[in-house]
Design an enzyme around this catalytic site. Structure first.
Site: not given
Ligand code: ADP
Length: 486
Positions: A160, A184-185, A236-237, A258-259, A292, A389
């Site tokens: 985001n 990164p994502a 992330g989540s 930071e969740l 977030c 959310e």
């Molecule tokens: P969103 O739902 O906002 O995409 P995520 O928590 O899934 O949030 O993703 C945030 C970051 O965490 C991204 O870089 C994603 O690739 C990474 N990610 C997702 N799943 C895992 C995991 N099991 N282990 C490590 N990183 C992860």
């Protein structure tokens, strides 16, 4: 995509940046990256496996040995050059961001400046890694506390804010003397790789800042199972943060998380309604509702409920949905289909339980990933829209009667990232600010992000703080020196 609309085409990298080199996955495997607005493929990125990730960790370990020995002034100068380069290339960085993330170009430019401001802040902060001297317990003893870098650090960042979530971590890490591996994502790697390019241009030594891409589960497991990695910072989540925190237990890695949030936005009867509406618009609709700290639950007191709803609907009617590159766009494509479906689900769930749509079209009529802003009234706290959310442009209003009820509703969540409230009564302002169980509170203010303030949450919204003095402390260890016999 053959030709990207960049002034400096060399900013677009389709390889990872490891140990100062641009590298593909050893296996040759790649992942595609698309434009969420058009669905068009922008390019590929390497799909790193565990051994590629270990190679990046080893490069960061080498980088750390060199970087930790540099002076604070040298680190500051490098970060400042990196900051300047981000400003020099802000148009291209914004273009890359809009291409891969979808956000309106003006917002992407805003994010680039905000992201760069962390490098500037930490360039300044690098020189203030002060220690302490403490009176000893006997006359011949001196107690000295120094700050040392934690070591090799890792960052896993979301889509985001493709630039700011990286500089907020890397600025702090590098200022403290740590090296970093960033993952990164998958949706937004090109902004990250362009930042790596600029770090190279800024003269940051090989191995100090590395960017790797690929399967998040494999990379995450490799980063957290390595005894070389001493720190993980994740944004992330909450679900993924929880898993990563458990994984970090193996080698007692330091963790910052930071969740997710579930921000209440409270409007009291004594609020300045125009100010509240402006704050609500900024908080709810920035990044098309995908932050977030987005207002997720609007709590509006009886006396101003109808006036607030009508003013908010009026302000929402001025939002313009369109491609991020189109002139005047304020709301753009959501990141993917799953994001669209989540908004639709929250909408249907609320309507089934008696909510009323007072503004905007049916989210089920969304074209592609474009969802128009929608306003609902008659929301109750048990609806999904209040429990999770929404991460999209769907706003729902809960009506409340008194202050105690508002505070109870606001705190009734496992999350505790950001909260907002509007009141002109100074006594109420202090009472409510005290009572809200949140890491950050916007008071008559809808945008709270700032490099000089500590960003972070309580409860299941995370651990640690980013930005501010606290942000750098996350990458430092205190070392206590006890000198006797003086
Ligand atoms: P969103 O739902 O906002 O995409 P995520 O928590 O899934 O949030 O993703 C945030 C970051 O965490 C991204 O870089 C994603 O690739 C990474 N990610 C997702 N799943 C895992 C995991 N099991 N282990 C490590 N990183 C992860």
């Amino acid at each position: 995509m053959s030709q990207l609309p960049l002034q400096s085409a060399e900013l677009f990298h389709q390889n990872c940046y490891v140990g100062g080199e641009w590298v593909a996955a050893t296996s040759g495997a790649k992942l595609e990256v698309d434009n969420p607005a058009s669905g068009e493929i922008i390019g590929n990125i390497p799909d790193f496996d565990a051994s590629d990730t270990q190679h990046a960790i080893a490069a960061a370990a080498e980088g750390f040995q060199q970087w930790r020995r540099t002076s604070a002034t040298t680190r500051s100068d490098h970060l400042y050059r990196w900051y300047q380069l981000m400003l020099d290339h802000s148009d291209d960085l914004a273009t890359l961001m809009t291409l891969e993330q979808g956000k309106p170009l003006a917002e992407a430019k805003g994010e680039v400046l905000y992201a760069a401001s962390f490098l500037r802040w930490f360039a300044e902060e690098a020189r203030r890694a002060y220690g302490d001297t403490i009176p000893g317990s006997t006359p011949d003893q001196h107690i000295i506390v120094t700050r040392q870098p934690v070591g090799v650090s890792a960052a896993i960042t979301p889509w985001n804010f493709p630039a700011a979530m990286i500089t907020r971590k890397a600025g702090a890490a590098l200022a403290a003397g740590c090296s970093m591996v960033v993952k990164p994502a998958e949706a937004t790697p090109y902004t990250a790789l362009a930042l790596a390019h600029l770090s190279q241009q800024a003269g940051i030594p090989a191995g100090v800042f590395n960017v790797i891409t690929g399967n998040p589960v494999i990379i995450g497991q490799t980063l957290t199972s390595s005894p070389t990695v001493r720190k993980l910072s994740f944004t992330g989540s909450t679900a993924v943060g929880r898993k990563l925190m458990a994984q970090c237990a193996e080698h007692i890695q330091k963790v910052s998380l930071e969740l997710g949030g579930n921000a209440p936005f409270i409007v009291f009867d004594d609020a300045d309604l125009d100010q509240a509406v402006a704050g609500a618009m900024a908080s709810k609709f920035r990044n098309t509702g995908q932050t977030c700290v987005c207002a997720n639950r609007f709590l509006v007191q009886d006396g101003v409920h109808d006036a607030f709803v009508s003013k908010l609907a009026d302000a929402m009617s001025k939002l313009q949905l369109g491609d991020g590159f189109a002139e005047g766009t304020t709301q753009s494509a959501l990141i993917n289909r799953a994001a669209v479906e989540k908004v639709q689900q929250h909408y249907s769930n609320a309507i089934q339980q008696g909510a009323t749509r007072v503004f905007g079209p049916e989210p089920h009529d969304a074209q592609g990933n474009f969802v128009a802003p929608v306003l609902l009234t008659g929301i109750n706290p048990d609806m999904q829209i209040c429990q999770e959310e929404t991460f999209g442009p769907l706003a729902g209003i809960i009506r409340f009667d008194n202050e105690a009820q508002a505070i109870q509703l606001a705190n009734d969540t496992p999350y505790g990232l950001a909260a907002y409230f509007y009141s002109q009564n100074i006594h109420r302002v202090w009472r409510v600010a005290d009572a809200l169980e949140y890491g950050m509170v916007g008071i008559n203010e809808g945008i709270i992000s700032n490099p000089s303030a500590p960003f972070g949450g309580v409860k299941e919204s995370g651990l640690g703080r980013e930005g501010a003095r606290e942000g750098m402390a996350e990458y430092e260890e205190s070392k206590y020196l006890c000198m006797g016999g003086a």
